[in-house]
Motif scaffolding. Structure first.
Motif, mmCIF file in Angstrom:
data_model
loop_
_atom_site.group_PDB
_atom_site.id
_atom_site.type_symbol
_atom_site.label_atom_id
_atom_site.label_comp_id
_atom_site.label_asym_id
_atom_site.label_seq_id
_atom_site.Cartn_x
_atom_site.Cartn_y
_atom_site.Cartn_z
ATOM 1 N N SER A 1 50.049 94.048 31.804
ATOM 2 C CA SER A 1 49.170 94.765 32.386
ATOM 3 C C SER A 1 48.003 94.161 33.495
ATOM 4 N N GLY A 2 48.244 92.680 33.379
ATOM 5 C CA GLY A 2 47.266 91.993 34.204
ATOM 6 C C GLY A 2 45.939 91.523 33.567
ATOM 7 N N LYS A 3 46.083 91.860 32.385
ATOM 8 C CA LYS A 3 44.649 91.404 31.609
ATOM 9 C C LYS A 3 44.621 90.000 31.173
ATOM 10 N N ALA A 4 45.754 89.464 31.346
ATOM 11 C CA ALA A 4 45.798 87.990 31.276
ATOM 12 C C ALA A 4 47.205 87.519 32.360
ATOM 13 N N PRO A 5 46.856 86.368 32.967
ATOM 14 C CA PRO A 5 47.976 85.964 34.072
ATOM 15 C C PRO A 5 49.147 85.479 33.289
ATOM 16 N N PHE A 6 48.902 84.856 32.262
ATOM 17 C CA PHE A 6 49.941 84.186 31.567
ATOM 18 C C PHE A 6 49.984 84.256 29.935
ATOM 19 N N GLY A 7 51.034 84.183 29.320
ATOM 20 C CA GLY A 7 51.261 84.110 27.960
ATOM 21 C C GLY A 7 52.374 83.614 27.404
ATOM 22 N N VAL A 8 52.660 83.459 26.084
ATOM 23 C CA VAL A 8 53.743 83.252 25.364
ATOM 24 C C VAL A 8 54.623 84.199 24.730
ATOM 25 N N SER A 9 55.943 84.155 25.228
ATOM 26 C CA SER A 9 56.661 85.255 24.680
ATOM 27 C C SER A 9 57.932 84.814 24.378
ATOM 28 N N TYR A 10 59.057 85.605 24.183
ATOM 29 C CA TYR A 10 60.254 85.216 23.756
ATOM 30 C C TYR A 10 61.449 85.590 24.849
ATOM 31 N N GLN A 11 62.710 85.050 24.866
ATOM 32 C CA GLN A 11 63.518 85.648 25.725
ATOM 33 C C GLN A 11 63.955 87.152 25.225
#
Length: 350
Positions: free
Chosen positions: A102-112
């Motif tokens: 949603s653009g509330k943060a430009p980067f994050g940690v996720s999973y494939q």
């Protein structure tokens, strides 16, 4: 490091809803904190006179050694040298993927697996780096349960989070061993951790060895570990990954490049100096168990890059293999457009 990566189907719905507000990086969300160590590098004098750009990075779960490179880059001034004031935050009720999409943060940690599901639902997440090169997760059981092979799952109780992915993965590796997943009792662990659950009502669970496995060793509670990657190449997927969104890439690719230059340096430091890196994580998150963090970091540091040409590198066959497996097991509504799901373009050159 509770494996929340396997309870993702509800999250996809929230991600789709979040698309309505999809935007670029939020420049007014940083903490305003400076770095806590200088580790000066060339170019710092040039950036010192310029205002730093506030950038938020959302973790997938509570801080742990999967995230060490981020904390190193912050504390040693690597982000500051790139003109960035980075705030590392834990996810809220919507989760890291929804915040990034949603653009509330430009980067994050996720999973494939999360990115794969999201993209087939029209959510514009893009993986920009593999934090760990090979899947370090698997099914773990106290040694007294006698679970040495997937066939031994039969007649046992598995504790999970209610995701179809769990039963599908379990069933896949049991088929190889000519066993039947329907003979496994599957219960929801709720908020219980592995150690509580195996003493209460389950025989085995899905864990990351680099955290829960190391903790079991330190607690003197040995376990048998069946890594899912050892049973199928398609299950050797990237977990975790760093993500951004398509609009961020389009609108401000230079920010993505700067963030990744600093982050790659942070993880390289954690590869080269695991104990020093662990102490930086502990300085920022002092509530963590010191011995666990140090031993986990020592175990995990060589696995960040492993056999890849550089830290963060992602391979098309890994993305295709896992998404094909998900589609074959009816965990996706349609095949994944693999090439749009990830990119190596923002990794710094060797």
């Amino acid at each position: 490091m509770k494996n929340k990566s396997i309870g993702l189907l509800l999250l996809v719905c929230m991600l789709v809803l979040a698309l309505a507000g999809c935007g670029g990086s939020q420049n007014n969300t940083g903490s305003g904190e400076g770095t806590s160590a200088s580790d000066s590098t060339a170019g710092q004098d040039d950036t010192a006179a310029k205002p730093l750009k506030d950038v938020k990075v959302v973790l997938d779960w509570t801080p742990n050694t999967n995230h060490t490179g981020l904390y190193v880059a912050k504390d040693l001034g690597y982000y500051k040298n790139e003109g960035l004031n980075v705030e590392i935050v834990q996810p809220g009720s919507t989760g890291a993927d929804a915040m990034v999409a949603s653009g509330k943060a430009p980067f994050g940690v996720s999973y494939q697996e999360s990115v794969t599901q999201a993209r087939t639902q029209g959510v514009p997440l893009v993986s920009i780096a593999a934090v760990i090169q090979h899947n370090t997760s698997g099914f773990a059981a106290p040694v007294d349960r006698g679970i040495k092979t997937p066939k031994d799952f039969e007649g046992k109780t598995y504790g999970g989070w209610g995701s179809p992915v769990e039963e599908a993965v379990m069933g896949s590796i049991m088929e190889i061993d000519k066993a039947d997943v329907k003979k496994v009792k599957i219960v929801n662990m709720g908020d219980a951790d592995y150690f509580t659950a195996v003493k209460r009502d389950i025989d085995f669970a899905w864990i990351f060895y680099g955290w829960t496995g190391i903790e079991a060793k330190l607690r003197g509670e040995p376990l048998d570990m069946l890594y899912v990657k050892d049973y199928s190449e398609k299950l050797d997927y990237y977990t975790p990954v760093l993500v951004t969104n398509e609009k961020q890439i389009k609108d401000d690719p230079e920010l993505v490049k700067a963030f990744m230059r600093a982050t790659a340096k942070g993880y390289q430091y954690a590869i080269d100096k695991p104990e020093e890196a662990a102490n930086l994580l502990l300085k920022d998150v002092p509530d963590l168990d010191k011995q666990l963090v140090i031993e986990s970091q020592k175990w995990l540091s060589p696995k960040y890059q492993d056999d890849a040409a550089r830290w963060g590198e992602q391979k098309e066959q890994i993305w295709k293999g896992y998404s094909d497996w998900m589609y074959e097991h009816k965990l996706l509504d349609k095949p994944l457009d693999v090439k749009s799901a990830y990119t190596n373009d923002f990794l710094p050159e060797q």
